[in-house]
Every structure is written in structure tokens, then in C-alpha cells.
Design an enzyme around this catalytic site. Structure first.
Site, PDB file in Angstrom:
ATOM      1  N   GLY D 212     -48.306 -27.719   4.781  1.00 49.58           N
ATOM      2  CA  GLY D 212     -47.681 -28.785   4.012  1.00 49.58           C
ATOM      3  C   GLY D 212     -48.592 -29.426   2.994  1.00 49.58           C
ATOM      4  O   GLY D 212     -49.551 -28.812   2.534  1.00 49.58           O
ATOM      5  N   ASP D 237     -39.633 -20.299   4.875  1.00 46.22           N
ATOM      6  CA  ASP D 237     -40.300 -21.307   5.694  1.00 46.22           C
ATOM      7  C   ASP D 237     -41.619 -21.674   5.032  1.00 46.22           C
ATOM      8  O   ASP D 237     -42.518 -20.839   4.923  1.00 46.22           O
ATOM      9  CB  ASP D 237     -40.543 -20.770   7.102  1.00 46.22           C
ATOM     10  CG  ASP D 237     -39.230 -20.413   7.783  1.00 46.22           C
ATOM     11  OD1 ASP D 237     -38.321 -21.247   7.777  1.00 46.22           O
ATOM     12  OD2 ASP D 237     -39.133 -19.277   8.288  1.00 46.22           O
ATOM     13  N   LEU D 238     -41.711 -22.917   4.631  1.00 46.11           N
ATOM     14  CA  LEU D 238     -42.894 -23.387   3.896  1.00 46.11           C
ATOM     15  C   LEU D 238     -44.195 -23.046   4.621  1.00 46.11           C
ATOM     16  O   LEU D 238     -44.393 -23.429   5.767  1.00 46.11           O
ATOM     17  CB  LEU D 238     -42.785 -24.908   3.713  1.00 46.11           C
ATOM     18  CG  LEU D 238     -43.907 -25.546   2.889  1.00 46.11           C
ATOM     19  CD1 LEU D 238     -43.848 -25.105   1.450  1.00 46.11           C
ATOM     20  CD2 LEU D 238     -43.859 -27.054   3.012  1.00 46.11           C
ATOM     21  N   ASP D 239     -45.091 -22.336   3.938  1.00 48.57           N
ATOM     22  CA  ASP D 239     -46.421 -21.997   4.465  1.00 48.57           C
ATOM     23  C   ASP D 239     -46.368 -21.153   5.733  1.00 48.57           C
ATOM     24  O   ASP D 239     -47.333 -21.088   6.492  1.00 48.57           O
ATOM     25  CB  ASP D 239     -47.255 -23.266   4.732  1.00 48.57           C
ATOM     26  CG  ASP D 239     -47.438 -24.116   3.491  1.00 48.57           C
ATOM     27  OD1 ASP D 239     -47.398 -23.545   2.384  1.00 48.57           O
ATOM     28  OD2 ASP D 239     -47.607 -25.333   3.627  1.00 48.57           O
ATOM     29  N   GLU D 240     -45.228 -20.518   5.991  1.00 48.88           N
ATOM     30  CA  GLU D 240     -45.099 -19.731   7.209  1.00 48.88           C
ATOM     31  C   GLU D 240     -45.004 -18.237   6.929  1.00 48.88           C
ATOM     32  O   GLU D 240     -44.850 -17.434   7.842  1.00 48.88           O
ATOM     33  CB  GLU D 240     -43.854 -20.175   8.009  1.00 48.88           C
ATOM     34  CG  GLU D 240     -43.901 -21.591   8.538  1.00 48.88           C
ATOM     35  CD  GLU D 240     -44.878 -21.757   9.697  1.00 48.88           C
ATOM     36  OE1 GLU D 240     -45.314 -20.733  10.259  1.00 48.88           O
ATOM     37  OE2 GLU D 240     -45.206 -22.908  10.012  1.00 48.88           O
TER      38      GLU D 240
END
Lengths: 295, 295, 295, 295
Positions: D212, D237-240
Site C-alpha cells: 500500500g 489485487d493491489l501489490d499482490e
């Protein structure tokens, strides 16, 4: 020219005191008492002694001193007293006085580019006053940034004459120090004498391995598993000057000499830039053929 | 002796094929077709050619072959056919046959200890059959682990006689390879000839820097910012054998020669242990004075 | 017990002064003047301020003071004066007083072994007074070195009772600090309160990634390309204590959770040993939930 | 536009075969036999199986095939036969077809600059067809290199409209993949769906730590001793997304959030550039939420 007014303003009252003398009790007390008497607050302090019992003592003190600009002359005068007692060599530096840098480069541009970029982005606090090259390859990129570029062909044959031109330019531009960003010409002793401990070179091997020419080719021949780079001050002994910084990168049997060069470029860049930054911040003290780096 | 039954069982059907030949099209096809004809599944494969066009080709194939124990002799016979076509040098290895290791050590115990612990904890899959030393310092710790320890004084003067004793012991114990864990005696060419590319040494510098004696003292004198260690196969040229692995550690002006030695120990340990593991897993191929490490 | 007489003799006159107070001009002058008045020569000095203008100031001074043993009480008394003026928290340490260490361990022995070895070889200057474990696996190796080993089964259920036994042992042996060398039990707040900033743990991930259980399994699931280890002081918040040291190792897609564990062991060992050494040398200052490490 | 004719010429006959299928014996034999039947010489080969017994098998074969341009269509047709037998997903790539890259950037220019320089110096073999930014800061440096620059303001509010413009530009320029060089806007699922495993992001932390916003600020708050950077493919999925590469840099208590950002820049640059190069060389295979990197 970059505008460093923000930096000068921010460091209006910031000073650095560098001292070298024979080690004995009482030095720190005397120096810190001196600074305190001028209302200076010590921000960072590093010291080193070559030998706890006897030997040479070195200290670098960074301080914040309200009204430094006005007090400076007085402090310099006053410190002579302290220096006399301890037989000190010393230097009082006003951080706001940004150092003036010249870059020498040949054909390979990666080290030059790293310097330009760090300077351009405001991470390398220096007045980049000129670039000198024995090739014209990098002319455009240098001038695009508004930095004067001087093309001075240099070979074994015209070395004397070329260096005369170099010296004239360096003096005209009031250059404080020189970075050899893969400059492939040897400097004469008389040139080096003008800039003692003020010429920073990047050698493309982890010295003392592969002193001299074609280190990547020789690293490939030897089958090493690491290649390195070394930044050092230039002396009259080729690749023998005081080492400032070194680093390495892992390689393997697949990497031929060309690959080693390519991989090596990024090590050279980061090693050189660290050395230049430490020089700009007066963190490096040369002691014989070694450096003390206070970080 | 450590009990490696679990390892032998787990690798009951695991084989490794090592091949070297002149590079040309069709090698991989022939070798993989051969393995497939025995029902072998290729688990891991690494190849390397010294030159895409011509040159020498190397391949290491690890495979799982149900019933390997029974098929082994047949495979070795059958592969002669393939080898003849491509003029291959080759070796077929059954992984369940754990290699037998001897350690030579002098006074400094850190590399020996690292080997003992990795072996003891089951991470170094080898039969550690004996330790030979020209000093008695490490006798107790070796024997405490149930490993035979032989104290054989060795000096320049009695070198021939000492090596005769070494060879007798190595042959009695059917030793496959030797690790010089900081063994400070020079080996004679005739001894080395018996274990070509089977003697692994650890040198306490990043070769080719500081070849020879007292590397840490010389590193200190030169003022380097990195110290290193190098693991290599022993040849008759001191510190000139094929390099297997190297690594470094950062040091600074505060570190005197004693500190460099202390810091260096941990690099020596990790570099040596990696080299020994790769040797045990037949991942290292010696090509002239270089190594190919297939990992 | 190891014999540290050589160390005590060598550091007969060596002292360390640790100070924390609100930042202002004159602190270094006052402290160094104080030391000088006792004839102490400053050998090493590190300082840090959380904020150049205001904030908290920290200093660690190592000094050589002839006759320290006799002067010590007087110095402690005298420094109260300086401390009062600047509202300092401070500690004066005689280096010759070797710290007493306890190790807690469960089944995994690699961190214990590293500590034992560094201690045994004279690199970890500490009185290793006892090892406590909730398993008997490491009993033999500990007792072989002449170190008392206490087997105290510990589970969630008997935690209170087990900790009572722990505390009794620690007090009987006058333990100064505790190293959790992969001790897999949670400590209660009341236990931790007894050894605030004196319990060093090694967590097998680069915190704050993978807080909690099974970090290697989760690292494998996430597909990370680096694994790490973190040494920190233990607080009541699991894996949230002040970080002392971290390091990482490169991994790749071939490494399953078991491989990550194996690779991780060597990072855990080196990270923990560095943290313990810095603690022994009083180089770590806890500031809120962070550490200042003066090296 | 850079002229890559030298590269196209040099790789006239160079191909890459990527295959994924259920693991079983005979795959390598079939594939290598196929290549051999077209006169192809295997230059480099990497394989990986998620599980030696069963599981998914991946292979990347780089080969030299005289007359590739003429044979290519036939090979693609012919390989369908092999693929049918083993139920393979596969791709045959002609190396001479240089991939077309778009860069998205916001205000921070260091990652963009690294890409520009590596591209400019011929180390990043790609057609850099356009740069898109939601700020005008980097316009000049991009256009100075003759690369089209598009300023498209993007905020939460106009995201749909902005992405429509993005897609139009990307399609007009026949972009193969996108590099987010510190682009601080979130992409919508529908945009990501258009470029699955073809959008490379650089996140300024060693994920999964500090997912994040504001990772450096949080790293500073936590008091970590290492900071890192992570390059990954973008998913919804953010940063995933699948991690391609990570690296770290050592920091200490003196480094505030600003210093971490400055230090972090160089890690971000080198991590991103490695990821992009591996993507360009088709060395990365996405397997679920992980990457296999064949280097």
C-alpha cells in the site's frame, strides 16, 4: 547551472571541523569546549585513532552554529589557539559553500550519466562547472543539461599540451575537485600534484586484483565468480592510490568478457557515486595510502 | 558414522548424467531420447556451451528412473553407443552412493567446525571418514563426533613421508575427495595428481588479489574496503586452481588485521561450505582453469 | 567456564559511558571535559540526535582511563553533577565486567550452535552460564562444552510454572541477558518485564513481513525472491519489538519451503550473532520501538 | 526511434520455445527431437517441475536455427503435433522481433530515467514507443530523446475516461507490454485484463512488507534495518501480483523517511530494470501467483 539556494539556505549555519593530531587525552574536551563557546551544537561527530595508545587522532565534527557566517572568521582565528596546544592540522568548512566539480570522461558514458543524473535530480550537491573529454561522444548529453563541454584530444603524444589546456580550464572555472568518470588517459605527476587527494578515479576491478588495463578481460580469463569496482584518489602510482570505496557483483561461467563489462557498469556507477558524495560531504580523510571514511 | 539410509532410500532411483563433447545440433535430442527409452524422467537439466557456434558443450541432467539400481549397468553399456556418435566424455552417477570425504586441517578450526556441524545436522550429505591434521588442537572435537582423527606432523622437511602416510590413510578409507579446511601445508604435485579436481581448498582472499601468505595482513596494508574468500580446486600452481566460489564482506578503516581475520572467518566458512555442497551434488565441471557451476 | 582473564586484563582500564538527554549545545563539551578531568582518553565516540533542533540526544563514549578500577566509584559520584545539569539518563560501564548470558532453545539447534561456537572460539565475550530448553535434543552438545543444561518442558498449559523455574535459575546464575535461539514458546508479560530490553530474539523473516508462525511456509506461498531474518528485543507484542539487525538471502522458484528453511538458517545465525555481539558491547540503545546501533 | 537492426541481424536465426504441460517422462526427448529435426542447435535450456512426481512442467529452450525466418511457419504448424500428445501450452518466439514498450510515470522520474538510459545505451533491447504520464514533469527529458510523450491527467474521478485514452494510444502504437515506472494511479480491472502478465510495476518495499501507500514512511516508523523494492506483474489485487524480482539496501537509525526514499531510489531502479530485461528475454513464466524466472 543548478540552483543550490535551497541548500545554502538550509545549511546557512552548518559547519564541519576536521582535525588531525597526535592522540592524547583532552582533545575532544578542548574542541567541544571551543565549539560550545561559540554557541555551536554538535550534530554529528566521528573520531578515529590509529592506535589507542599513541598514534594519530582524527575527528570530524558537524555542527549547527547560529550566525555562523558572522562568527566564521573569528572562529578560525580562535581555533588557532587550540590547534597550537595540540599541534593540530585542521580545517573549518562552511557547508553552504558548494564544491565545484569537473568531470573527465572518454567514450564510455555510464559513469558520466550517473553523475549527471544524481546532480540533475538534486542528490549530488555540487556545482558541475565543466566536462572535459578526449572524445566527442558525450558532448550532446552534457550540453543538453547546460553544462560546458570541452573536447580536448589527448594521447600519449600530446599529453603535456592537453594537460596545459586542462589546467587552464580548471583554474578559470575555479574547480575544487575532479572526477575521472572512466577517463582512459594517464595523468602526469605534475598535473596530479595540483590536485592532491582531489582527483577521484573509478577502476573497473576490485583492486588490488587486476591492476592496469583490461580488467574485465583478465577477470574472465581467471574465471572469477565476482567482479568489482574500486574508487580511489589518484596518485602517481597507477591504481595504487588510497581506496575510498569498493563493491562487487556476482557473475558466473555464462558471462563472457562483454557480459562482465555490462554487469560491471552498474557496480562502477554506484561505487563512484558513493565516493563522490563522501568527498562532497568532507567525510574522507586520507591517511598515508589509506582512507578513513566517517559515515 | 552418520546414518544416511533415509537419503539413500529417498534417492533410490535418482541419477545424474554428466556429458562433455564438441557442440553441435542433436545432442540434447539424443541424450534425452536415451533417458526416455529407460523410462527416466528428467528432473533438472543444465547445459552450457563455450561458444554457440562450435566450442565445447556441457550438460548435467538429473533424472528419476524407476528401478535404477537394476537398470544401471545396462544404461552404462547402452550409453556408450550415444557417446561414440558424439565423441562424448561422460559419467553416470547414482545419487544414492554417498561420497566419502576427508578433511585436512591445521590450527584454525572455524572451517572444520562448519563442515562438522553441517555434516552432523544432516545438511552435508557425505561420509566423513577421517580428519587429518598436522596439529592436535582439533582432535577432541573431531573424536567427540565419532570421526577418526589422525595427527600427522607435517613440515617442509618431512613432506614426502607425511604424504605417504596421508595417501595410505586415504586409500584405506576409500576417500573420494579431500577438503583443505585451512590446511597450511603445501601439497606435492604427486599427491595432487592422485586427486585431480578432488581437492577443495579455501583461500582467505578474493583471488587473484593477495595470492600467497598472509592475505589479511596485506589487505589491511592496502586499505581495502572489502575482504573475501575463495574456494578452488587445488592444482600445482599455488592459489591458481579453478575457482569454485567467492564471496566478500565489507570492512572499514577501524578494522585492523586481527579484525579482518575475525570477519573473514565467516566468509571463509560460507564460501567453503557452498563449494563442498556443489561438489557433493556433482554440480561443478572443471573446464581448463575455470569451473562451470550448474546450480 | 571459559577463562576471560585475558580479556579482563586487556580491558582493565576501558570504560563506556552511555548518555541520553534532551539535545542542546554544550553536552559533548561537558561530558568530554568530565572524562578528561579523570585522565580518560576517548577511544571511540558515537552520538545521535533525533532532531538537530530539539529532540533527544544520545552518546556512547568508549574511553581508556588509567586506574579505572580505583577511580570508578568517584567517577560515578562525580558524573551525577553533570547529569543533573543536563537531566541525563546515563550508565557508566566497566568493560572488564563480562556479561552473563542465558540461552533458551527448542529443537532447532543451528542458532544455539553458532552461539556456542563463537563463544568457544573466543569471539563472543560472555559468561555463558546456562542453557534452558523445552526439549532434550541439544543437551549433549551443550554439556560437552561444560555448560549447564536445564530441561524444562514448557507448553501453553504449564507456562506459569515453567517460567517460575526459569526465573529461579536465571536469578541463581545472575544472568544479565537472555538469547532466544529459536525458542518456540511465548513469554508472559511478567517474565518479559523482568528483562526489559535484555531478551534478544531471532525471528525467521524480514519483519514486518511474515509476523507470527511459519514464516518460511508463507514466504514460499507468496513467491518472494528474498528471505530474511530479524533480531529484535522482546516486548509483549509478538514480533513487534525494537529491531536490532536484519539480513536477507536470495532464493528462487526452485526453493520449496524446506529449502527456504535450510537457506534461512545461515541468515538467522549471522543476524543473531551480530545482534548479540552489539548487545555485549553496549552498542545498542533502545529508543521507543526502535534501536540506535552505534557501530 | 532506436535502430535495432544490428540486434535483428545478430538474432536472425535465434528462437525461443516456451512450453508448459503436465510433467511426465519423454517431454524433453520429444521437444529436443523436434528441434533437431529442423536443424536447430539448443543454446540454452531451463526446465522446472512443480513436483518431481506429477505436477506441472515448464521449459524454456533458446536455439539457433539456420533459416529460421523461412522455417518458422512450418515449425509452428509441426509443433502442434508434439503439443497435442503432451497437452502443452506453448509459444514459439523469434528473438529478432523486438518487443514494443510503453512507460507510465507520475512525478518521480528516477525509474523512468533508468529505463531511458538503459534503452538509449543499447542495453534494453526494446522499441520504446511512448511514455504516458499524469504529470508534465518528465515531458522534456522524454521528448529530448525523440520518444512521444502523452500527458493525460488521471485522478480517481476521471479514471474511466483516462484509461480509454490510454488504451487507444497503446493500441495505436501496438504496445506489447507496459512498465509502471512509479505510476501512482490505480488501474481498473478492465484495463489490467487487456494486458495480463504484461504490466510490470515497481513497488517501493520488499513485499509483502508495507503493502500500500507510503512504504518508506512506515519502514521508518517500524525502525527496519533494510529497505527494499519489489517488481511484480500487476493484478487486480493491489501489490499482490506475482513477484518478479526483489532487492534490499541496508539503512540505519540516522536515515529518516527522506533518506530512505533517496536510498530506495537506487534499489527501485536496479530491481525494475532487471525485471524488464527478463521480461524482454521471455525468461519469466507466471505460474499462479508466482513467477518462474529462468536465468
Amino acid at each position: 547551472m543548478k540552483n543550490w539556494d535551497w541548500f545554502r539556505k538550509q545549511n546557512e549555519n552548518r559547519g564541519i571541523l576536521l582535525v588531525r593530531c597526535a592522540d592524547r587525552a583532552g582533545i575532544v574536551a578542548a574542541v567541544s569546549q571551543f565549539l560550545f563557546s561559540y554557541g555551536a551544537n554538535i550534530i554529528e561527530s566521528h573520531q578515529y585513532s590509529t592506535n589507542p595508545k599513541g598514534g594519530t587522532f582524527f575527528i570530524r565534527i558537524e555542527f549547527e552554529c547560529p550566525g555562523l557566517r558572522e562568527k566564521e572568521a573569528g572562529m578560525k582565528l580562535g581555533f588557532q589557539e587550540v590547534a597550537r596546544v595540540f599541534l593540530m592540522e585542521w580545517k573549518l568548512i562552511a557547508v553552504r559553500e558548494v564544491k565545484r566539480m569537473a568531470i573527465f570522461v572518454s567514450k564510455e558514458s555510464h559513469c558520466l550519466l550517473e553523475l549527471l543524473w544524481e546532480w540533475q535530480s538534486g542528490d549530488l550537491i555540487t556545482e558541475l562547472v565543466l566536462v572535459i573529454s578526449n572524445h566527442e561522444d558525450t558532448k550532446d548529453m552534457v550540453e543538453a543539461l547546460g553544462v560546458p563541454f570541452y573536447y580536448i584530444p589527448a594521447t600519449k603524444e600530446n599529453r603535456q599540451e592537453a594537460e596545459r589546456q586542462h589546467l587552464t580550464l580548471l583554474q578559470e572555472h575555479q574547480v575544487d575537485f575532479i572526477v575521472l568518470a572512466r577517463y582512459m588517459q594517464i595523468l602526469t605527476p605534475s598535473f596530479v600534484a595540483n590536485y592532491q587527494n582531489k582527483i577521484i578515479n573509478i577502476h573497473h576491478s576490485f583492486l588490488p586484483a587486476f591492476v592496469g588495463a583490461k580488467p574485465y578481460e583478465r577477470a574472465y580469463e581467471r574465471g572469477v565468480k565476482l567482479i568489482g569496482a574500486t574508487s580511489h584518489y589518484v596518485t602517481n602510482d597507477l591504481d595504487e592510490g588510497p581506496i575510498i570505496e569498493q563493491d562487487i557483483q556476482r557473475v558466473n561461467h555464462r558471462d563472457d568478457a562483454e557480459a562482465l563489462k555490462r554487469i560491471g557498469r552498474s557496480v562502477e556507477r554506484s561505487v563512484l557515486i558513493r565516493a563522490v558524495k563522501w568527498h562532497l560531504e568532507d567525510r574522507i580523510i586520507v591517511d598515508g595510502n589509506k582512507t578513513i571514511v566517517f559515515q
